[in-house]
Design a protein around this motif. Structure first.
Motif, PDB file in Angstrom:
ATOM      1  N   UNK A  16       0.079   3.219   0.615  1.00 22.71           N
ATOM      2  CA  UNK A  16       0.603   2.932   1.954  1.00 22.71           C
ATOM      3  C   UNK A  16      -0.378   1.950   2.581  1.00 22.71           C
ATOM      4  N   UNK A  17       0.071   0.710   2.797  1.00 23.80           N
ATOM      5  CA  UNK A  17      -0.816  -0.400   3.136  1.00 23.80           C
ATOM      6  C   UNK A  17      -1.791  -0.041   4.253  1.00 23.80           C
ATOM      7  N   UNK A  18      -3.061  -0.340   4.006  1.00 24.86           N
ATOM      8  CA  UNK A  18      -4.140  -0.012   4.946  1.00 24.86           C
ATOM      9  C   UNK A  18      -5.299  -0.959   4.659  1.00 24.86           C
ATOM     10  N   UNK A  19      -6.001  -1.459   5.691  1.00 22.69           N
ATOM     11  CA  UNK A  19      -7.088  -2.413   5.457  1.00 22.69           C
ATOM     12  C   UNK A  19      -8.213  -1.880   4.579  1.00 22.69           C
ATOM     13  N   UNK A  20      -8.391  -0.554   4.515  1.00 23.96           N
ATOM     14  CA  UNK A  20      -9.491   0.016   3.730  1.00 23.96           C
ATOM     15  C   UNK A  20      -9.117   0.307   2.280  1.00 23.96           C
ATOM     16  N   UNK A  21      -7.890  -0.044   1.878  1.00 20.66           N
ATOM     17  CA  UNK A  21      -7.436   0.317   0.528  1.00 20.66           C
ATOM     18  C   UNK A  21      -7.778  -0.711  -0.532  1.00 20.66           C
ATOM     19  N   UNK A  22      -8.418  -1.820  -0.157  1.00 21.87           N
ATOM     20  CA  UNK A  22      -8.725  -2.875  -1.120  1.00 21.87           C
ATOM     21  C   UNK A  22      -9.516  -2.382  -2.335  1.00 21.87           C
ATOM     22  N   UNK A  23     -10.535  -1.517  -2.178  1.00 21.54           N
ATOM     23  CA  UNK A  23     -11.270  -1.066  -3.368  1.00 21.54           C
ATOM     24  C   UNK A  23     -10.365  -0.403  -4.417  1.00 21.54           C
ATOM     25  N   UNK A  24      -9.399   0.382  -3.978  1.00 22.55           N
ATOM     26  CA  UNK A  24      -8.522   1.046  -4.942  1.00 22.55           C
ATOM     27  C   UNK A  24      -7.534   0.071  -5.553  1.00 22.55           C
ATOM     28  N   UNK A  25      -7.102  -0.929  -4.798  1.00 23.86           N
ATOM     29  CA  UNK A  25      -6.252  -1.973  -5.381  1.00 23.86           C
ATOM     30  C   UNK A  25      -7.002  -2.709  -6.484  1.00 23.86           C
ATOM     31  N   UNK A  26      -8.282  -2.996  -6.257  1.00 24.42           N
ATOM     32  CA  UNK A  26      -9.101  -3.652  -7.288  1.00 24.42           C
ATOM     33  C   UNK A  26      -9.322  -2.730  -8.489  1.00 24.42           C
TER      34      UNK A  26
END
Length: 368
Positions: free
Chosen positions: A80-90
């Motif tokens: 669920x899009x969130x600014x802090x989710x980038x580490x898990x996307x990577x």
């Protein structure tokens, strides 16, 4: 068993909120279809008080670290899009794990909800944009938001799956548990700036508003003080604060209309919106009055299940309410059509089925 899905929700959700319903209704529907869904969310989710900034950052790191440890065997990652989710996307990209990103609004929604983020707008835009660009598929809530996403990250598989309603919980025969003064119309949900609370409170003061008709307001938020003040000086305004989610259907079903008077604050004037309250009201067989924004207005016009008024126009809102009050047979017909539309096209179970198809598709594509 279709396989494991890791679901990351960093947004603080609370029962009764649209985000809570969306997350748990979709997960429940996926599980009924044979998916093992593991929900990863901050440990403060559901608590009455939201922790401070540093505590939230700690929670964001902690829950993502848990996901990294436990989700190695997942067939797909749902974020669920969130600014802090980038580490898990990577993390998922490094493991070639397919990712679905659910997007519920443009950048502007973040800046309005948390005004301090506007001072760091380039950073937050990047924190949202990069994971979206990396995703294998996007789920958005309106066609207009899909177009916005394509402008931001380029065209990629993007599916429009709006909100829905639990048709077993929200139904026309729901009984009210409170001694509410009938007849009444109802607004329920977060008392936020974009909800049109000012217009609502101005409308009930207008001479066009029926003298005998009450306005019941259910919810909490930054506009609470305005609502409390209105309830103090105007006996037609009944403020109920928050109530248990299971009590909401009865309040709706015994009203003559549900109101969604969104204003122009935020990005939805261009990207559209499908408020949960609209689907839940229609599921109760009650007509709705909505403002003329893409999404909610299209639904009401296509199904002939309510009235559409200009935003920030208290006179038009009062006139629409008056029409439904004075024409109960037409209101009942609108409500009947609304309930039918929700049952056939807009139940949460239908939304879960659509989501399951996307997860099946991207997980099979990664195995090919």
């Amino acid at each position: 068993m279709k396989g494991q899905v890791a679901y990351l929700c960093l947004q603080a959700t609370r029962e009764g909120q649209a985000s809570y319903a969306h997350v748990h209704e979709i997960i429940g529907g996926l599980r009924r279809r044979g998916w093992q869904v593991d929900l990863f969310e901050p440990d403060y989710v559901g608590k009455e008080t939201v922790p401070g900034f540093l505590e939230r950052i700690r929670a964001f790191i902690s829950v993502q670290a848990q996901l990294w440890r436990r989700a190695h065997g997942a067939k797909a990652l749902y974020i669920r899009a969130h600014p802090a989710s980038l580490p898990t996307a990577l993390w998922a990209r490094a493991r070639r794990m397919p990712v679905v990103q659910e997007l519920n609004g443009p950048y502007e929604d973040l800046f309005i909800a948390y005004p301090w983020t506007r001072s760091f707008a380039p950073l937050f835009r990047a924190l949202i944009r990069v994971p979206l660009a990396m995703a294998d598929a996007l789920i958005v809530v309106t066609p207009q938001l899909r177009d916005w996403a394509w402008e931001v990250v380029g065209q990629k598989p993007t599916y429009v799956i709006p909100n829905g309603a639990n048709t077993k919980l929200f139904h026309p025969n729901s009984t009210v548990q409170y001694p509410l003064p009938k007849p009444y119309v109802v607004f329920f949900g977060a008392l936020a700036r974009w909800q049109g609370v000012d217009t609502l409170l101005q409308a009930v003061e207008r001479p066009e508003w029926p003298t005998e008709l009450n306005l019941v307001i259910v919810g909490d938020g930054v506009e609470r003080a305005k609502v409390q003040a209105a309830a103090t000086h105007n006996p037609k305004v009944v403020y109920m604060d928050r109530v248990p989610y299971s009590d909401v259907p009865g309040i709706i079903a015994n009203s003559i209309a549900g109101l969604s008077p969104k204003n122009g604050t935020g990005g939805h004037s261009k990207t559209g919106l499908f408020p949960l309250k609209v689907f839940e009201t229609l599921a109760c067989g009650v007509p709705v009055v909505v403002t003329d924004f893409p999404g909610q207005a299209n639904l009401v016009q296509d199904c002939a299940c309510g009235l559409v008024v200009p935003p920030e126009d208290p006179v038009a809102l009062a006139q629409a309410v008056d029409y439904l009050y004075r024409n109960p047979d037409q209101g009942a017909e609108m409500g009947f059509r609304g309930r039918k539309a929700i049952e056939q096209e807009h139940s949460w179970d239908r939304r879960a089925e659509e989501t399951a198809k996307i997860l099946t598709m991207i997980s099979h594509s990664s195995e090919a």
